[in-house]
Design a protein around this motif. Structure first.
Motif, PDB file in Angstrom:
ATOM      1  N   SER A 123       7.348  -2.864   2.010  1.00  0.00           N
ATOM      2  CA  SER A 123       7.852  -1.612   1.444  1.00  0.00           C
ATOM      3  C   SER A 123       9.007  -1.127   2.302  1.00  0.00           C
ATOM      4  O   SER A 123       9.256  -1.663   3.381  1.00  0.00           O
ATOM      5  CB  SER A 123       6.738  -0.556   1.400  1.00  0.00           C
ATOM      6  N   ARG A 158      15.025  -0.737  -2.965  1.00  0.00           N
ATOM      7  CA  ARG A 158      13.634  -0.567  -2.546  1.00  0.00           C
ATOM      8  C   ARG A 158      13.108  -1.957  -2.215  1.00  0.00           C
ATOM      9  O   ARG A 158      13.335  -2.904  -2.970  1.00  0.00           O
ATOM     10  CB  ARG A 158      12.824   0.060  -3.664  1.00  0.00           C
ATOM     11  N   PRO A 193       6.890  -5.388  -2.730  1.00  0.00           N
ATOM     12  CA  PRO A 193       5.738  -5.877  -1.957  1.00  0.00           C
ATOM     13  C   PRO A 193       5.864  -7.346  -1.509  1.00  0.00           C
ATOM     14  O   PRO A 193       5.220  -7.760  -0.558  1.00  0.00           O
ATOM     15  CB  PRO A 193       4.558  -5.704  -2.922  1.00  0.00           C
ATOM     16  N   ARG A 229       7.948   2.156   6.344  1.00  0.00           N
ATOM     17  CA  ARG A 229       6.748   2.825   6.861  1.00  0.00           C
ATOM     18  C   ARG A 229       5.520   2.208   6.217  1.00  0.00           C
ATOM     19  O   ARG A 229       5.604   1.669   5.108  1.00  0.00           O
ATOM     20  CB  ARG A 229       6.770   4.314   6.534  1.00  0.00           C
ATOM     21  N   GLU A 230       4.392   2.328   6.911  1.00  0.00           N
ATOM     22  CA  GLU A 230       3.132   1.914   6.308  1.00  0.00           C
ATOM     23  C   GLU A 230       2.880   2.780   5.089  1.00  0.00           C
ATOM     24  O   GLU A 230       3.179   3.975   5.091  1.00  0.00           O
ATOM     25  CB  GLU A 230       1.970   2.113   7.279  1.00  0.00           C
ATOM     26  N   GLN A 231       2.324   2.191   4.060  1.00  0.00           N
ATOM     27  CA  GLN A 231       1.996   2.973   2.878  1.00  0.00           C
ATOM     28  C   GLN A 231       0.662   3.662   3.096  1.00  0.00           C
ATOM     29  O   GLN A 231      -0.274   3.074   3.626  1.00  0.00           O
ATOM     30  CB  GLN A 231       1.935   2.085   1.648  1.00  0.00           C
ATOM     31  N   ARG A 232       0.588   4.919   2.674  1.00  0.00           N
ATOM     32  CA  ARG A 232      -0.641   5.705   2.782  1.00  0.00           C
ATOM     33  C   ARG A 232      -1.441   5.584   1.500  1.00  0.00           C
ATOM     34  O   ARG A 232      -0.878   5.535   0.422  1.00  0.00           O
ATOM     35  CB  ARG A 232      -0.326   7.180   3.033  1.00  0.00           C
ATOM     36  N   GLU A 233      -2.745   5.568   1.637  1.00  0.00           N
ATOM     37  CA  GLU A 233      -3.604   5.497   0.461  1.00  0.00           C
ATOM     38  C   GLU A 233      -3.841   6.879  -0.138  1.00  0.00           C
ATOM     39  O   GLU A 233      -4.222   6.992  -1.293  1.00  0.00           O
ATOM     40  CB  GLU A 233      -4.926   4.838   0.825  1.00  0.00           C
ATOM     41  N   GLY A 261       3.501   7.514   6.486  1.00  0.00           N
ATOM     42  CA  GLY A 261       2.806   6.463   7.228  1.00  0.00           C
ATOM     43  C   GLY A 261       3.535   6.143   8.519  1.00  0.00           C
ATOM     44  O   GLY A 261       4.672   6.560   8.742  1.00  0.00           O
TER      45      GLY A 261
END
Length: 144
Positions: free
Chosen positions: A43, A60, A63, A89-93, A106
């Motif tokens: 991402s 963008r 994945p 950034r890490e993706q947030r759930e 994230g």
């Protein structure tokens, strides 16, 4: 000349003008993959800033680690010299925070030097036609 003929002639002139000017399409495309320390980024965003005047192109990161640049709503960009940034950034759930607002961002995956075009060390010359640019990023800052 009748009113209908005048309208027809005006429409033909307008169509001819649009054909000469074009519809804003770009002469170059850029796509590729993005990795950090050999692992695909899943991402994030990539920005190509023209060294000369002109609009910035964005992509963008998918994945799969792949990207394809767009300028505004159109695919591609103008040929020329570009400086590049990458932010991931890490993706947030979470869909929202406890108060109902957006979730906190994230953890940053890309080092800070890739966030600024002056320190990213990423610069490319875009030629007309298709350009394949794979971005192999490292956590170590360029130049030491």
């Amino acid at each position: 000349m009748s009113r209908i003929n005048q309208l027809f002639a005006l429409c033909l002139c307008a169509l001819a003008a649009l054909t000469q000017v074009g519809c804003g399409s770009y002469d170059a495309t850029v796509s590729g993959s993005v990795s950090l320390d050999g692992e695909p980024l899943k991402s994030g965003t990539i920005s190509f800033f023209p060294v000369a005047d002109g609009p910035t192109a964005y992509a963008r990161i998918e994945p799969t680690g792949q990207y394809e640049l767009r300028t505004g709503r159109e695919a591609g960009l103008a040929p020329g010299e570009y400086q590049v940034t990458v932010v991931a950034r890490e993706q947030r759930e979470l869909a929202a925070n406890d108060a109902g607002g957006p979730p906190p961002p994230g953890k940053q995956l890309t080092p800070n030097h890739y966030r600024d075009r002056k320190t990213s060390g990423l610069a490319y010359t875009i030629e007309p036609g298709h350009n394949q640019i794979d971005l192999d990023l490292t956590t170590a800052q360029p130049g030491g």
